[in-house]
Motif scaffolding. Structure first.
Motif: not given
Length: 176
Positions: A44-61
């Protein structure tokens, strides 16, 4: 057949069919992402991620949920403490990452982005930093917490629930 197995098979079939229709096959990174996506709960996402930050955080989770220490360490932008930090993160947050996780993205994300992870299963809150790497401009994580006590320390500035404050930069600039 479990729902997870069916979803994995559908994702793989779609990737294969897409490759055949275009006359080429999916690259390994794309196939890995599709398989990971179908095998895990959505972030679940709140805020405004960049494509790179979103993909990285998703992979980390996903790596946390899988208990994948080496996979998490590979996301590090600096490997000085990556393995120890990844081990600590998996131990502290791995079981909680199997449940619902909300990522609250703060500030502008062109170079780096502070993200607060909220683990619904355990009630844990974790601040992380996604940023561009120094060499190849790809995104990664700052994994510089070899001390287990540091890993589990709650951020003092973050709200207790996702989405209850805005970007720290915007809030400071607007006087909020």
């Amino acid at each position: 057949m479990t729902r997870k197995t069916r979803l994995t098979r559908y994702a793989l079939a779609a990737a294969l069919a897409g490759g055949l229709l275009t006359g080429c096959t999916s690259d390994d990174e794309s196939l890995t992402y599709q398989t990971d996506y179908s095998n895990h709960r959505p972030l679940k996402v709140v805020g405004y991620p960049s494509t790179g930050s979103l993909q990285t955080v998703q992979a980390a989770v996903w790596r946390l949920a899988d208990g994948d220490v080496s996979g998490l360490a590979e996301l590090a932008v600096d490997d000085t403490h990556a393995n120890a930090t990844a081990r600590n993160w998996v131990k502290a947050f791995g079981p909680a990452a199997e449940g619902d996780v909300t990522a609250d993205f703060y500030d502008e994300g062109s170079v780096r982005q502070v993200v607060v992870l909220y683990f619904a299963k355990s009630g844990q809150i974790k601040e992380i930093e996604a940023r561009r790497g120094r060499e190849d401009d790809s995104w990664g994580l700052t994994l510089a917490e070899p001390d287990p006590a540091e890993v589990t320390a709650k951020p003092t500035w973050a709200p207790s629930k996702p989405g209850h404050s805005g970007s720290r930069t915007v809030g400071a600039a607007s006087g909020n």
